[in-house]
Motif scaffolding. Structure first.
Motif, short mmCIF file in Angstrom:
data_model
loop_
_atom_site.label_atom_id
_atom_site.label_comp_id
_atom_site.label_asym_id
_atom_site.label_seq_id
_atom_site.Cartn_x
_atom_site.Cartn_y
_atom_site.Cartn_z
N GLY A 166 -10.42 -0.41 -11.19
CA GLY A 166 -10.77 -1.18 -12.27
C GLY A 166 -9.91 -1.97 -12.99
O GLY A 166 -9.25 -2.72 -12.41
N THR A 167 -9.91 -2.05 -14.15
CA THR A 167 -8.90 -2.87 -14.95
C THR A 167 -7.56 -2.61 -15.04
O THR A 167 -6.87 -3.43 -15.24
CB THR A 167 -9.22 -2.87 -16.73
N ASP A 168 -6.97 -1.82 -14.34
CA ASP A 168 -5.78 -1.50 -13.75
C ASP A 168 -5.35 -2.06 -12.34
O ASP A 168 -4.37 -1.86 -12.24
CB ASP A 168 -5.26 -0.02 -13.88
N ALA A 169 -6.01 -2.58 -11.90
CA ALA A 169 -5.70 -3.32 -10.53
C ALA A 169 -4.71 -4.00 -10.53
O ALA A 169 -3.74 -3.98 -9.65
CB ALA A 169 -6.99 -4.09 -9.74
N ILE A 170 -4.41 -5.04 -11.47
CA ILE A 170 -3.32 -5.96 -11.38
C ILE A 170 -1.81 -5.00 -11.50
O ILE A 170 -0.96 -5.30 -10.73
CB ILE A 170 -3.35 -7.06 -12.41
N GLN A 171 -2.11 -4.19 -12.49
CA GLN A 171 -0.74 -3.48 -12.84
C GLN A 171 -0.53 -2.51 -11.74
O GLN A 171 0.66 -2.46 -11.18
CB GLN A 171 -0.93 -2.56 -13.95
N VAL A 172 -1.45 -2.05 -10.77
CA VAL A 172 -1.29 -1.09 -9.71
C VAL A 172 -0.71 -1.79 -8.52
O VAL A 172 0.40 -1.62 -7.97
CB VAL A 172 -2.58 -0.57 -9.08
N MET A 173 -1.11 -2.89 -8.14
CA MET A 173 -0.91 -3.91 -7.16
C MET A 173 0.55 -4.35 -7.42
O MET A 173 1.38 -4.48 -6.65
CB MET A 173 -1.59 -4.93 -6.82
N SER A 174 0.96 -4.82 -8.63
CA SER A 174 2.30 -5.33 -8.96
C SER A 174 3.49 -4.42 -8.96
O SER A 174 4.65 -4.61 -8.64
CB SER A 174 2.19 -5.92 -10.60
N GLU A 175 2.79 -3.04 -9.42
CA GLU A 175 4.11 -1.87 -9.32
C GLU A 175 4.31 -1.34 -8.03
O GLU A 175 5.53 -1.17 -7.54
CB GLU A 175 3.62 -0.83 -10.27
N ASN A 176 3.20 -1.20 -7.06
CA ASN A 176 3.33 -0.75 -6.02
C ASN A 176 2.10 -0.86 -5.05
O ASN A 176 1.14 -0.27 -5.05
CB ASN A 176 3.52 0.91 -6.02
N GLY A 188 -4.88 -0.50 5.39
CA GLY A 188 -3.70 0.42 6.15
C GLY A 188 -2.41 -0.45 5.77
O GLY A 188 -2.33 -1.41 4.89
N PHE A 189 -1.30 0.16 6.60
CA PHE A 189 0.01 -0.39 5.98
C PHE A 189 0.30 -1.79 6.18
O PHE A 189 0.83 -2.59 5.38
CB PHE A 189 1.25 0.43 6.77
N ARG A 190 -0.24 -2.25 7.43
CA ARG A 190 0.01 -3.61 7.66
C ARG A 190 -0.56 -4.73 6.70
O ARG A 190 0.03 -5.63 6.12
CB ARG A 190 -0.56 -3.89 8.88
N THR A 191 -1.69 -4.36 6.26
CA THR A 191 -2.59 -5.15 5.26
C THR A 191 -1.80 -5.17 3.72
O THR A 191 -1.55 -6.14 3.25
CB THR A 191 -4.09 -4.59 5.01
N ALA A 192 -1.44 -3.78 3.49
CA ALA A 192 -0.54 -3.81 2.17
C ALA A 192 0.66 -4.31 2.23
O ALA A 192 0.92 -4.81 1.40
CB ALA A 192 -0.50 -2.05 1.83
N ASP A 193 1.27 -4.33 3.32
CA ASP A 193 2.70 -4.94 3.46
C ASP A 193 2.40 -6.50 3.44
O ASP A 193 3.32 -7.11 2.91
CB ASP A 193 3.24 -4.65 5.00
N GLU A 197 4.39 -8.51 0.53
CA GLU A 197 5.28 -9.86 0.67
C GLU A 197 4.72 -11.04 -0.19
O GLU A 197 5.62 -11.70 -0.81
CB GLU A 197 4.97 -10.28 2.37
N LYS A 198 3.44 -11.08 -0.39
CA LYS A 198 2.96 -12.35 -1.32
C LYS A 198 3.31 -12.07 -2.64
O LYS A 198 3.33 -12.94 -3.34
CB LYS A 198 1.46 -12.42 -1.08
N LEU A 199 3.56 -10.87 -2.85
CA LEU A 199 3.83 -10.43 -4.47
C LEU A 199 5.41 -10.55 -4.46
O LEU A 199 5.85 -10.15 -5.56
CB LEU A 199 3.20 -8.95 -4.68
N GLY A 200 5.97 -10.84 -3.39
CA GLY A 200 7.53 -10.82 -3.58
C GLY A 200 8.36 -9.55 -3.35
O GLY A 200 9.51 -9.43 -3.77
N VAL A 201 7.79 -8.55 -2.65
CA VAL A 201 8.46 -7.26 -2.39
C VAL A 201 9.40 -7.42 -1.37
O VAL A 201 8.74 -8.19 -0.23
CB VAL A 201 7.57 -6.15 -1.94
N ALA A 202 10.48 -7.31 -1.49
CA ALA A 202 11.60 -7.48 -0.32
C ALA A 202 11.58 -6.43 0.62
O ALA A 202 10.88 -5.36 0.48
CB ALA A 202 13.19 -7.27 -0.92
N ARG A 208 8.61 0.04 0.31
CA ARG A 208 8.27 -0.48 1.43
C ARG A 208 8.46 0.41 2.67
O ARG A 208 7.94 0.89 3.45
CB ARG A 208 8.88 -1.84 1.86
N VAL A 209 9.91 1.16 2.44
CA VAL A 209 10.41 2.08 3.44
C VAL A 209 9.41 3.39 3.49
O VAL A 209 9.09 3.76 4.60
CB VAL A 209 11.86 2.42 3.08
N ARG A 210 9.33 3.83 2.03
CA ARG A 210 8.52 5.26 2.06
C ARG A 210 7.12 4.97 2.69
O ARG A 210 6.87 5.81 3.30
CB ARG A 210 8.60 5.41 0.63
#
Length: 225
Positions: A166-176, A188-193, A197-202, A208-210
């Protein structure tokens, strides 16, 4: 393909699947367009990428893999959109009155000067408040879909993400963004990964490891790392 949505033939609010009749650029007849959208209404402008198909029963169709929806900019489109029932408190009669009074400025009036809605014959304080609230909800949905598209999420997946968070979608994706692999079927993991990457997660980030350990088989995890 781009054009004005003349009619929404079918829309499933749960999956976002829709069948549209579009007045497309470069086409004399209305084009049947099949795709996904969180919300869609007659009068809106769409930009889509996909493939043309010649269906045995329905003729030429455009199957959209990506579908971006924009607010209408023409008087015809604005009146059709407002009169479609998408905005609570407005039907065809009020849409006509609003467009006649405010013209192309009607969206700006709703957003920036909603008190002026009471200048429209028949609109009192309760209806004006309902219209303003419904417009705000629409704006939030648009912002979420734009955010998802900008970060590499296709339309069908974007609809599933919106329906899940819902309206929390941006917050959820930005945080994790790796929560997508846990919470949404088909991601799956590949798509989320890729999204992460586009969100700048190292690549060395602990989330990412977890996520890799939790969701990916060992061979895929080794390859991803």
């Amino acid at each position: 393909m781009s054009g004005l949505v003349e009619r929404v033939t079918f829309h499933n609010p749960e999956t976002g699947f829709c069948v549209l009749r579009v007045k497309a650029r470069g086409h004399r007849d209305l084009v049947t367009t099949v795709g996904h959208a969180a919300m869609i209404s007659a009068g809106e402008w769409i930009t889509a990428s996909g493939i043309w198909l010649n269906d045995r029963n329905h003729g030429l169709q455009f199957k959209a893999h990506f579908l971006k929806v924009s607010a209408p900019s023409t008087i015809e489109g604005i009146e059709k959109y407002l009169g479609s029932g998408m905005i609570r408190g407005i039907g065809p009669t009020y849409a006509k009155r609003m467009v006649r009074l405010f013209g192309k400025d009607v969206f700006d009036i709703i957003e920036a000067a909603p008190e002026r809605l009471r200048e429209v014959e028949g609109i009192g304080p309760m209806r004006a408040a309902k219209i303003t609230s419904a417009w705000a909800d629409q704006k939030v949905i648009r912002e979420i879909m734009v955010f998802l598209h900008e970060h590499g999420v296709g339309t069908a997946r974007a609809v599933r993400i919106f329906k899940t968070y819902g309206t929390d979608a941006i917050q959820v994706m930005s945080e994790n963004p790796y929560r997508l692999a846990r919470d949404i079927r088909g991601i799956g993991f590949r798509t989320a990964d890729l999204i992460a990457e586009k969100l700048g997660v190292a690549k060395t980030a602990m989330i990412r490891v977890r996520a890799g350990i939790s969701y990916a088989p060992p061979s895929a995890l080794i390859e991803a790392m």
